[in-house]
Design a protein around this motif. Sequence first.
Motif, PDB file in Angstrom:
ATOM      1  N   GLN A  48      18.192  18.574  15.712  1.00  0.00           N
ATOM      2  CA  GLN A  48      19.043  17.594  15.037  1.00  0.00           C
ATOM      3  C   GLN A  48      18.485  16.187  15.169  1.00  0.00           C
ATOM      4  N   GLU A  49      17.845  15.962  16.313  1.00  0.00           N
ATOM      5  CA  GLU A  49      17.218  14.654  16.474  1.00  0.00           C
ATOM      6  C   GLU A  49      16.062  14.490  15.497  1.00  0.00           C
ATOM      7  N   LEU A  50      15.295  15.667  15.279  1.00  0.00           N
ATOM      8  CA  LEU A  50      14.182  15.568  14.329  1.00  0.00           C
ATOM      9  C   LEU A  50      14.686  15.438  12.909  1.00  0.00           C
ATOM     10  N   SER A  52      17.057  13.798  11.969  1.00  0.00           N
ATOM     11  CA  SER A  52      17.456  12.415  11.715  1.00  0.00           C
ATOM     12  C   SER A  52      16.282  11.516  11.388  1.00  0.00           C
ATOM     13  N   LEU A  53      15.023  12.083  11.475  1.00  0.00           N
ATOM     14  CA  LEU A  53      13.861  11.267  11.137  1.00  0.00           C
ATOM     15  C   LEU A  53      13.844  10.979   9.641  1.00  0.00           C
ATOM     16  N   PRO A  54      13.324   9.861   9.256  1.00  0.00           N
ATOM     17  CA  PRO A  54      13.243   9.547   7.813  1.00  0.00           C
ATOM     18  C   PRO A  54      12.083  10.300   7.162  1.00  0.00           C
ATOM     19  N   GLN A  55      12.137  10.441   5.882  1.00  0.00           N
ATOM     20  CA  GLN A  55      11.037  11.010   5.123  1.00  0.00           C
ATOM     21  C   GLN A  55       9.927   9.965   5.000  1.00  0.00           C
ATOM     22  N   PRO A  56       8.646  10.370   4.959  1.00  0.00           N
ATOM     23  CA  PRO A  56       8.139  11.758   4.869  1.00  0.00           C
ATOM     24  C   PRO A  56       7.853  12.390   6.227  1.00  0.00           C
ATOM     25  N   TYR A  57       8.297  11.695   7.352  1.00  0.00           N
ATOM     26  CA  TYR A  57       7.966  12.198   8.692  1.00  0.00           C
ATOM     27  C   TYR A  57       8.658  13.535   8.964  1.00  0.00           C
ATOM     28  N   ARG A  58       9.853  13.729   8.417  1.00  0.00           N
ATOM     29  CA  ARG A  58      10.551  14.980   8.621  1.00  0.00           C
ATOM     30  C   ARG A  58       9.801  16.140   7.964  1.00  0.00           C
ATOM     31  N   MET A  59       9.280  15.954   6.738  1.00  0.00           N
ATOM     32  CA  MET A  59       8.504  16.996   6.057  1.00  0.00           C
ATOM     33  C   MET A  59       7.194  17.264   6.790  1.00  0.00           C
ATOM     34  N   ILE A  60       6.544  16.218   7.277  1.00  0.00           N
ATOM     35  CA  ILE A  60       5.282  16.403   8.006  1.00  0.00           C
ATOM     36  C   ILE A  60       5.531  17.211   9.277  1.00  0.00           C
ATOM     37  N   ASN A  61       6.626  16.969   9.946  1.00  0.00           N
ATOM     38  CA  ASN A  61       6.945  17.705  11.163  1.00  0.00           C
ATOM     39  C   ASN A  61       7.153  19.185  10.863  1.00  0.00           C
ATOM     40  N   ASN A  65       4.812  22.321  12.272  1.00  0.00           N
ATOM     41  CA  ASN A  65       5.407  23.441  13.014  1.00  0.00           C
ATOM     42  C   ASN A  65       5.095  24.790  12.355  1.00  0.00           C
ATOM     43  N   LEU A  66       5.128  24.842  10.999  1.00  0.00           N
ATOM     44  CA  LEU A  66       4.812  26.074  10.304  1.00  0.00           C
ATOM     45  C   LEU A  66       3.366  26.491  10.542  1.00  0.00           C
ATOM     46  N   LEU A  67       2.439  25.536  10.482  1.00  0.00           N
ATOM     47  CA  LEU A  67       1.033  25.847  10.741  1.00  0.00           C
ATOM     48  C   LEU A  67       0.827  26.317  12.174  1.00  0.00           C
ATOM     49  N   PHE A  68       1.549  25.718  13.102  1.00  0.00           N
ATOM     50  CA  PHE A  68       1.417  26.131  14.494  1.00  0.00           C
ATOM     51  C   PHE A  68       1.921  27.559  14.688  1.00  0.00           C
ATOM     52  N   ASP A  69       3.050  27.900  14.060  1.00  0.00           N
ATOM     53  CA  ASP A  69       3.587  29.259  14.193  1.00  0.00           C
ATOM     54  C   ASP A  69       2.644  30.294  13.593  1.00  0.00           C
TER      55      ASP A  69
END
Length: 445
Positions: A48-50, A52-61, A65-69
């Motif tokens: 939930q804290e993530l 709350s990040l603004p775009q485009p940082y939320r999409m980059i995160n 995470n998908l690439l890491f998984d």
Amino acid sequence: MSSPGGSQVRKMRFSSFVRKVLLEVPSPTEQDWPQDDEKDFAFKDSEQELESLPQPYRMINKVVNLLFDQAWEVIVKRDALREAEHSRVQPTIYLPLVESKLNKMPNCMAVSQDYVFIGGAKGFSIHNLYDAKRLYIWEKLKVDVTSIWAADLGSEILIAPVDETGIARLFYFCKDGLFLIKAINEVDDTSKQTTCLKTEISHGGDFAAFLLQGAGEIWLDVYRLPKESWLKEVEQPQLAINPKKKVRQLQLNTPDSVTSDNLEMDINICFRGDIKLSLPVHIMKIKPPKPVTGTTFKSPLEVFAKIEDCYGLGSGQNHFIKDTQWEQQEAIFKALFKKYLDGEWGEERLSMATFHFLLPGRVTTMPADVKSPSGVACVLGIHWTGNHNFFLYSLNRTLKDKADPEGVWPCAAPIAVSQLSCCCSYLVLACEDGVLTLWDLAEGR
């Protein structure tokens, strides 16, 4: 000296300090403990804290995470495969002792005894199995050899190459001499030329069968091979060798790297075209079974009166159906499958044959008056594509005898594939309905 009033003041201050600082000791029972209010505590999710990040940082995160998984899944799979590979017993790797480079890609190969026979352009070559050296090359054809068979006859070898035009030939390789026995289906009139589709040589080389096609028909020619006569004719040739006639030897095709010692050993193989060997004896011509058609017989008694051989009744042969019954069945079939029959039908393919030479056993018995040495084939088993029956033909006959099967094994569905073991003791029949039958020919079960 301090006055008595000052000491009293100090005592009052200490007692007040003790009363303020002294903690309350809880009672030993859990019921007397103070209850905490859960509403006063709040837990926050890290996601939930993530969010709350603004775009485009939320999409980059999310992408990171998908690439890491995905990378982690690949790492886990590779680690599991690596562990399985280490735990597996590694096979022993044998490196080639010698290598022999060929000028062209071979069309076919066959192995027998200590020799490798390679079919190629305009003929075939003979190589040593152990040192991979080419011992002899026979190139007297105008076309390439497309398939080749080799059968071990003991101390001799029978070679059967087939060229691009479908002509099959028999060669006899004995005592470093190569002899041409016969071109099986070669004719002078090219319009009547037949094509050899398949060749089979019995275990021990006593019989050979050739599946031929020509003029819209297909049939099987079976020959008896006089290998005892061939051995005598090679040991005592009737014709003297013409010294002026040059014999083609390996010396014409030997590379420069071959030593003189090897050359003296290799030039012993030669083509002996001056010696004529006995021809194979044609004993049988087998055609595909005819389809069941209607008959004009009016009663079963008339059918029995016209049948010459009654031994095949009840074994999948000699079925008679009246014309009216056949027409009724055909009408019912067309009515049920009309939508599938309206399309255009291609040309009907010829029925192919698969055949095997069977040794004497409890299933393939020999007649009492016929004495055959052990290890010699006595029965030819054959089945045709789209047919339910496996036919058994006796090999102890002449061409004058009628080529009727001595036995028939009917199956519930058409036979798709059959295979005979190397020791000729087991026969496998696989039908189109998925039923697999393994016959023990020696035990008869």
